[in-house]
Design a protein around this motif. Structure first.
Motif, PDB file in Angstrom:
ATOM      1  N   LEU A 128      -9.833  -5.794   6.837  1.00 45.40           N
ATOM      2  CA  LEU A 128      -8.794  -4.797   6.632  1.00 45.40           C
ATOM      3  C   LEU A 128      -9.397  -3.547   6.002  1.00 45.40           C
ATOM      4  O   LEU A 128     -10.467  -3.594   5.399  1.00 45.40           O
ATOM      5  CB  LEU A 128      -7.682  -5.363   5.747  1.00 45.40           C
ATOM      6  CG  LEU A 128      -6.950  -6.575   6.314  1.00 45.40           C
ATOM      7  CD1 LEU A 128      -5.896  -7.058   5.322  1.00 45.40           C
ATOM      8  CD2 LEU A 128      -6.310  -6.266   7.650  1.00 45.40           C
ATOM      9  N   VAL A 129      -8.697  -2.446   6.143  1.00 43.33           N
ATOM     10  CA  VAL A 129      -9.162  -1.148   5.656  1.00 43.33           C
ATOM     11  C   VAL A 129      -8.576  -0.900   4.266  1.00 43.33           C
ATOM     12  O   VAL A 129      -7.400  -1.163   4.028  1.00 43.33           O
ATOM     13  CB  VAL A 129      -8.705  -0.028   6.626  1.00 43.33           C
ATOM     14  CG1 VAL A 129      -9.178   1.324   6.152  1.00 43.33           C
ATOM     15  CG2 VAL A 129      -9.176  -0.323   8.041  1.00 43.33           C
ATOM     16  N   LEU A 130      -9.389  -0.400   3.360  1.00 45.58           N
ATOM     17  CA  LEU A 130      -8.924  -0.087   2.008  1.00 45.58           C
ATOM     18  C   LEU A 130      -8.303   1.303   1.969  1.00 45.58           C
ATOM     19  O   LEU A 130      -8.800   2.231   2.610  1.00 45.58           O
ATOM     20  CB  LEU A 130     -10.092  -0.138   1.021  1.00 45.58           C
ATOM     21  CG  LEU A 130     -10.790  -1.481   0.858  1.00 45.58           C
ATOM     22  CD1 LEU A 130     -12.007  -1.335  -0.050  1.00 45.58           C
ATOM     23  CD2 LEU A 130      -9.828  -2.506   0.289  1.00 45.58           C
ATOM     24  N   GLU A 131      -7.226   1.434   1.200  1.00 43.81           N
ATOM     25  CA  GLU A 131      -6.586   2.745   1.063  1.00 43.81           C
ATOM     26  C   GLU A 131      -7.511   3.752   0.393  1.00 43.81           C
ATOM     27  O   GLU A 131      -7.398   4.949   0.627  1.00 43.81           O
ATOM     28  CB  GLU A 131      -5.276   2.625   0.296  1.00 43.81           C
ATOM     29  CG  GLU A 131      -4.177   2.004   1.118  1.00 43.81           C
ATOM     30  CD  GLU A 131      -2.832   2.013   0.426  1.00 43.81           C
ATOM     31  OE1 GLU A 131      -2.770   2.262  -0.794  1.00 43.81           O
ATOM     32  OE2 GLU A 131      -1.838   1.770   1.113  1.00 43.81           O
ATOM     33  N   SER A 146      -6.645   6.960   4.076  1.00 43.07           N
ATOM     34  CA  SER A 146      -5.246   7.124   3.657  1.00 43.07           C
ATOM     35  C   SER A 146      -4.264   6.490   4.646  1.00 43.07           C
ATOM     36  O   SER A 146      -3.121   6.220   4.299  1.00 43.07           O
ATOM     37  CB  SER A 146      -4.914   8.603   3.465  1.00 43.07           C
ATOM     38  OG  SER A 146      -5.082   9.303   4.684  1.00 43.07           O
ATOM     39  N   ASP A 147      -4.692   6.239   5.865  1.00 42.08           N
ATOM     40  CA  ASP A 147      -3.849   5.582   6.870  1.00 42.08           C
ATOM     41  C   ASP A 147      -4.105   4.079   6.933  1.00 42.08           C
ATOM     42  O   ASP A 147      -3.814   3.431   7.938  1.00 42.08           O
ATOM     43  CB  ASP A 147      -4.103   6.189   8.257  1.00 42.08           C
ATOM     44  CG  ASP A 147      -3.602   7.613   8.370  1.00 42.08           C
ATOM     45  OD1 ASP A 147      -2.613   7.942   7.684  1.00 42.08           O
ATOM     46  OD2 ASP A 147      -4.198   8.395   9.135  1.00 42.08           O
ATOM     47  N   ALA A 148      -4.619   3.522   5.849  1.00 49.05           N
ATOM     48  CA  ALA A 148      -5.003   2.113   5.828  1.00 49.05           C
ATOM     49  C   ALA A 148      -3.838   1.184   6.153  1.00 49.05           C
ATOM     50  O   ALA A 148      -4.010   0.215   6.891  1.00 49.05           O
ATOM     51  CB  ALA A 148      -5.608   1.748   4.478  1.00 49.05           C
ATOM     52  N   SER A 149      -2.659   1.469   5.631  1.00 50.26           N
ATOM     53  CA  SER A 149      -1.509   0.581   5.869  1.00 50.26           C
ATOM     54  C   SER A 149      -1.215   0.448   7.357  1.00 50.26           C
ATOM     55  O   SER A 149      -1.035  -0.662   7.869  1.00 50.26           O
ATOM     56  CB  SER A 149      -0.267   1.095   5.146  1.00 50.26           C
ATOM     57  OG  SER A 149      -0.447   1.040   3.762  1.00 50.26           O
ATOM     58  N   ILE A 150      -1.172   1.556   8.040  1.00 59.44           N
ATOM     59  CA  ILE A 150      -0.887   1.539   9.482  1.00 59.44           C
ATOM     60  C   ILE A 150      -2.008   0.831  10.233  1.00 59.44           C
ATOM     61  O   ILE A 150      -1.758  -0.004  11.106  1.00 59.44           O
ATOM     62  CB  ILE A 150      -0.690   2.975  10.011  1.00 59.44           C
ATOM     63  CG1 ILE A 150       0.584   3.560   9.403  1.00 59.44           C
ATOM     64  CG2 ILE A 150      -0.646   3.008  11.533  1.00 59.44           C
ATOM     65  CD1 ILE A 150       0.763   5.036   9.629  1.00 59.44           C
ATOM     66  N   LYS A 151      -3.241   1.132   9.885  1.00 54.51           N
ATOM     67  CA  LYS A 151      -4.381   0.504  10.559  1.00 54.51           C
ATOM     68  C   LYS A 151      -4.415  -0.994  10.302  1.00 54.51           C
ATOM     69  O   LYS A 151      -4.720  -1.779  11.203  1.00 54.51           O
ATOM     70  CB  LYS A 151      -5.681   1.162  10.124  1.00 54.51           C
ATOM     71  CG  LYS A 151      -5.809   2.570  10.666  1.00 54.51           C
ATOM     72  CD  LYS A 151      -7.084   3.239  10.235  1.00 54.51           C
ATOM     73  CE  LYS A 151      -7.124   4.646  10.839  1.00 54.51           C
ATOM     74  NZ  LYS A 151      -8.304   5.386  10.447  1.00 54.51           N
TER      75      LYS A 151
END
Length: 86
Positions: free
Chosen positions: A57-60, A64-69
């Motif tokens: 998973l991508v860290l915020e 900044s778009d980590a949640s969507i990604k």
């Protein structure tokens, strides 16, 4: 490929019931070793026959778009689950 892991109903009930007294202190102390031990215990965690391609998973703090990604990553990885399995 990785197999999907999930906690048993007995463990989930214990985790929810005793979180403040039994598990929260481990998180507050940052006792990663004990937490890993709990979630590596075969009495607590089962392995499904469902296989998926693991993607980190991508860290915020990195994007900044980590949640969507991250939603997209999880959806793509687990979209083969049935409603019951999900």
């Amino acid at each position: 490929m990785s197999k999907l892991k999930y906690v048993t109903d007995v463990f989930l009930d214990d985790f929810k019931t005793n979180f403040k007294s039994k598990y929260l202190p481990l998180y507050m102390k940052g006792d990663k070793e004990k937490i890993r031990e709990i979630f590596s215990n075969s009495e607590n965690v089962l392995e499904s026959s469902f296989e998926f391609e693991y993607e980190e998973l991508v860290l915020e703090s990195v994007d900044s778009d980590a949640s969507i990604k991250n939603i997209q990553i999880i959806w793509e990885s687990l979209r083969g689950l049935s409603i019951t399995e999900a």
